[in-house]
Scaffold this motif. Sequence first.
Motif, PDB file in Angstrom:
ATOM      1  N   ARG A   1       2.412   1.560  -3.429  1.00  0.00           N
ATOM      2  CA  ARG A   1       1.436   2.055  -4.404  1.00  0.00           C
ATOM      3  C   ARG A   1       1.136   3.526  -4.180  1.00  0.00           C
ATOM      4  NH1 ARG A   1      -0.831  -3.043  -3.539  1.00  0.00           N
ATOM      5  NH2 ARG A   1      -2.297  -2.198  -2.011  1.00  0.00           N
ATOM      6  N   GLU A   2       1.004   3.910  -2.906  1.00  0.00           N
ATOM      7  CA  GLU A   2       0.765   5.319  -2.618  1.00  0.00           C
ATOM      8  C   GLU A   2       1.930   6.177  -3.099  1.00  0.00           C
ATOM      9  OE1 GLU A   2       0.035   5.594   1.511  1.00  0.00           O
ATOM     10  OE2 GLU A   2      -2.016   4.775   1.416  1.00  0.00           O
ATOM     11  N   GLN A   3       3.164   5.665  -2.901  1.00  0.00           N
ATOM     12  CA  GLN A   3       4.333   6.405  -3.380  1.00  0.00           C
ATOM     13  C   GLN A   3       4.353   6.481  -4.892  1.00  0.00           C
ATOM     14  OE1 GLN A   3       8.036   4.759  -2.042  1.00  0.00           O
ATOM     15  NE2 GLN A   3       9.284   6.400  -2.947  1.00  0.00           N
TER      16      GLN A   3
ATOM     17  N   VAL B   1       1.733   6.283  -6.857  1.00  0.00           N
ATOM     18  CA  VAL B   1       0.648   7.187  -7.261  1.00  0.00           C
ATOM     19  C   VAL B   1       1.068   8.635  -7.069  1.00  0.00           C
ATOM     20  CG1 VAL B   1      -1.677   7.958  -6.683  1.00  0.00           C
ATOM     21  CG2 VAL B   1      -1.204   5.519  -6.871  1.00  0.00           C
ATOM     22  N   GLN B   2       1.758   8.906  -5.954  1.00  0.00           N
ATOM     23  CA  GLN B   2       2.216  10.271  -5.691  1.00  0.00           C
ATOM     24  C   GLN B   2       3.256  10.696  -6.738  1.00  0.00           C
ATOM     25  OE1 GLN B   2       3.782  10.821  -1.784  1.00  0.00           O
ATOM     26  NE2 GLN B   2       4.117  13.024  -2.029  1.00  0.00           N
TER      27      GLN B   2
ATOM     28  N   GLN C   1       1.448  11.326  -9.911  1.00  0.00           N
ATOM     29  CA  GLN C   1       0.745  12.608  -9.849  1.00  0.00           C
ATOM     30  C   GLN C   1       1.715  13.776 -10.012  1.00  0.00           C
ATOM     31  OE1 GLN C   1      -1.393  12.538  -6.155  1.00  0.00           O
ATOM     32  NE2 GLN C   1      -3.106  11.358  -6.994  1.00  0.00           N
TER      33      GLN C   1
ATOM     34  N   ARG D   1       0.827  -1.200   0.000  1.00  0.00           N
ATOM     35  CA  ARG D   1       0.000   0.000   0.000  1.00  0.00           C
ATOM     36  C   ARG D   1       0.867   1.258   0.000  1.00  0.00           C
ATOM     37  NH1 ARG D   1      -2.285  -0.903   4.409  1.00  0.00           N
ATOM     38  NH2 ARG D   1      -3.934  -2.269   3.576  1.00  0.00           N
ATOM     39  N   ALA D   2       1.932   1.228   0.840  1.00  0.00           N
ATOM     40  CA  ALA D   2       2.834   2.385   0.882  1.00  0.00           C
ATOM     41  C   ALA D   2       3.534   2.575  -0.467  1.00  0.00           C
ATOM     42  CB  ALA D   2       3.861   2.203   1.984  1.00  0.00           C
TER      43      ALA D   2
END
Length: 200
Positions: A71-73, A75-76, A79, A68-69
């Motif tokens: 993927r969040e990274q 995604v960030q 972005q 999750r971390a």
Amino acid sequence: AEVRDLQVALHAEQHLREEEVSKLTKELKECREELTKEKSERKADQNKQVSDHKTEAARLDDEMRKGRAKREQQVQELQEALEDEKKGRTQDMRDLSERLMAEEATREKEAKGLADALADLRRRLDVTWTAARDSIHGLTQDVKLMSDQMIRASSTWSGFRSECLMSTQPSPKMMSSPRASFPPTLATLPGTTAAEGLGS
């Protein structure tokens, strides 16, 4: 003797019962020990399974947390990259728009200059054509006038008798001079005098 036999039989029966009770007690003890051992083994196995499940759950939870971390990274980062790309594209579009506007203004200015030059050239051509037409008309009139004058002068000169001119009469000096050998001809070209025709 009968009582003694009964006592012996009773004693033997008691001994047999005691052996059976001892045997049953031993079996009961062994069963209890086996049950306790089995319970301990099952408990240990259950504790091991629970521990393994907890470890696996913790591992899965840690992997999920890391995923999750990650993927969040990602995604960030995507972005941020998208934002940077958007800013770059916006700046490129702004620069392109400014260049297009500047080029359009330059082309419009050049087109206006060409239109003005074309209009001035057309005006000059009109003026030149008008002047040339007037000049051609004037030349035509002048040629006509000169032709008429030349015809009149030629007619007048052809009727003029050169023998009446004093300058054409030979004198004693001229008779003795080298020039006397030339005949006293008059100039027949229109617009010349007799003296010019003689070369004087």
